[in-house]
Design a protein around this motif. Structure first.
Motif, PDB file in Angstrom:
ATOM      1  N   ARG A  38       5.443  -7.759  -9.664  1.00  0.00           N
ATOM      2  CA  ARG A  38       4.346  -7.071 -10.343  1.00  0.00           C
ATOM      3  C   ARG A  38       3.855  -7.885 -11.536  1.00  0.00           C
ATOM      4  O   ARG A  38       4.543  -8.041 -12.528  1.00  0.00           O
ATOM      5  N   SER A  52      -2.953   4.972   0.425  1.00  0.00           N
ATOM      6  CA  SER A  52      -2.115   4.198   1.342  1.00  0.00           C
ATOM      7  C   SER A  52      -2.951   3.074   1.949  1.00  0.00           C
ATOM      8  O   SER A  52      -4.176   3.168   2.061  1.00  0.00           O
ATOM      9  N   VAL A  99       1.842  -7.931   2.978  1.00  0.00           N
ATOM     10  CA  VAL A  99       2.464  -6.616   2.742  1.00  0.00           C
ATOM     11  C   VAL A  99       3.316  -6.660   1.485  1.00  0.00           C
ATOM     12  O   VAL A  99       3.250  -5.754   0.637  1.00  0.00           O
ATOM     13  N   ARG A 100       4.107  -7.702   1.349  1.00  0.00           N
ATOM     14  CA  ARG A 100       4.985  -7.801   0.182  1.00  0.00           C
ATOM     15  C   ARG A 100       4.183  -7.894  -1.109  1.00  0.00           C
ATOM     16  O   ARG A 100       4.488  -7.218  -2.103  1.00  0.00           O
ATOM     17  N   ARG A 103       2.613  -4.511  -1.883  1.00  0.00           N
ATOM     18  CA  ARG A 103       3.623  -3.571  -2.367  1.00  0.00           C
ATOM     19  C   ARG A 103       4.031  -3.893  -3.793  1.00  0.00           C
ATOM     20  O   ARG A 103       4.202  -2.997  -4.627  1.00  0.00           O
ATOM     21  N   ASP A 104       4.211  -5.183  -4.076  1.00  0.00           N
ATOM     22  CA  ASP A 104       4.610  -5.592  -5.423  1.00  0.00           C
ATOM     23  C   ASP A 104       3.563  -5.217  -6.461  1.00  0.00           C
ATOM     24  O   ASP A 104       3.892  -5.043  -7.640  1.00  0.00           O
ATOM     25  N   THR A 110       1.701   3.577  -0.216  1.00  0.00           N
ATOM     26  CA  THR A 110       2.458   2.889   0.829  1.00  0.00           C
ATOM     27  C   THR A 110       1.642   1.717   1.330  1.00  0.00           C
ATOM     28  O   THR A 110       0.399   1.733   1.279  1.00  0.00           O
ATOM     29  N   VAL A 111       2.323   0.701   1.820  1.00  0.00           N
ATOM     30  CA  VAL A 111       1.676  -0.448   2.455  1.00  0.00           C
ATOM     31  C   VAL A 111       2.425  -0.701   3.761  1.00  0.00           C
ATOM     32  O   VAL A 111       3.649  -0.887   3.750  1.00  0.00           O
ATOM     33  N   SER A 112       1.700  -0.696   4.866  1.00  0.00           N
ATOM     34  CA  SER A 112       2.339  -0.867   6.172  1.00  0.00           C
ATOM     35  C   SER A 112       1.626  -1.948   6.968  1.00  0.00           C
ATOM     36  O   SER A 112       0.468  -2.279   6.703  1.00  0.00           O
ATOM     37  N   THR A 120      -3.824   5.302   7.600  1.00  0.00           N
ATOM     38  CA  THR A 120      -3.820   5.088   6.156  1.00  0.00           C
ATOM     39  C   THR A 120      -5.225   5.308   5.592  1.00  0.00           C
ATOM     40  O   THR A 120      -6.213   5.361   6.330  1.00  0.00           O
TER      41      THR A 120
END
Length: 212
Positions: A38, A52, A99-100, A103-104, A110-112, A120
């Motif tokens: 982050r 999402s 995705v990573r 998410r960070d 949510t992240v998919s 989403t």
């Protein structure tokens, strides 16, 4: 008999250089840049208001849609290394990295990934427009360019689109030098893409589907 065996052994030894040799397996490399976690500059919405997000399977322009590692020595001529390649197609390796990074960022509930079949609020589409080592400059440069689009699938509208590009000088004038430089350039681009998605999601004031 002994003389015959010795003569036959010598003949086989002499012919061994003429027999076809098994091709050496190419060396394979990863796109696996270090990500800072982050570090985004976009203010986060309250947790209950974070939408999402689904990352669709990235695509690649022709020339970058296989495991072959591309390079340029002349204008308009895209070649690839014979004994060096990516462990998988770059688009395949890019999906979990996106995705990573997203998410960070902390900007989404949510992240998919696309293959999880989850509905989403938003979708992120990505196209690899360039990923090559440029030997027209010295030192050679790894060049990475991604086109990104943020979509509201429910409304079938594009919220924002942007092209992200970066380059990094190679430490050595060989494929491995290009791999290191490509990872460094991509490591800078991914947080920028996460900020882009977070900022445009916030501006669009997407209402999370989980809210009444």
């Amino acid at each position: 008999l002994s003389l015959t065996l010795i003569s036959l052994g010598a003949l086989l030894t002499g012919c061994s250089g003429l027999l076809p040799q098994s091709p050496e397996a190419p060396r394979t490399y990863l796109l696996a840049p270090e990500l800072p976690g982050r570090s985004g500059s976009v203010p986060l919405a309250p947790p209950s208001m974070r939408p999402s997000l689904r990352v669709s399977a990235p695509r690649a322009e022709p020339g970058y849609d296989s495991r072959r590692m591309a390079y340029l020595e002349q204008d308009y001529r895209l070649d690839s290394f014979a004994a060096h390649e990516w462990v998988a197609a770059p688009a395949t390796m890019l999906a979990p990295l996106l995705v990573r990074a997203l998410r960070d960022s902390g900007a989404f509930a949510t992240v998919s990934e696309d293959d999880q079949g989850i509905d989403t609020d938003l979708r992120l589409d990505t196209v690899i427009e360039a990923l090559y080592q440029d030997f027209r400059a010295r030192p050679s440069q790894a060049r990475v360019q991604l086109r990104v689009r943020l979509v509201d699938p429910a409304e079938r509208r594009v919220l924002a689109t942007q092209v992200f590009s970066d380059s990094e000088p190679a430490r050595t004038e060989d494929p491995y030098g290009g791999v290191i430089a490509s990872n460094q350039a991509l490591g800078r681009l991914l947080p920028r893409i996460a900020d882009f998605a977070a900022a445009n999601a916030r501006q669009a004031a997407i209402k999370p589907a989980s809210l009444p």
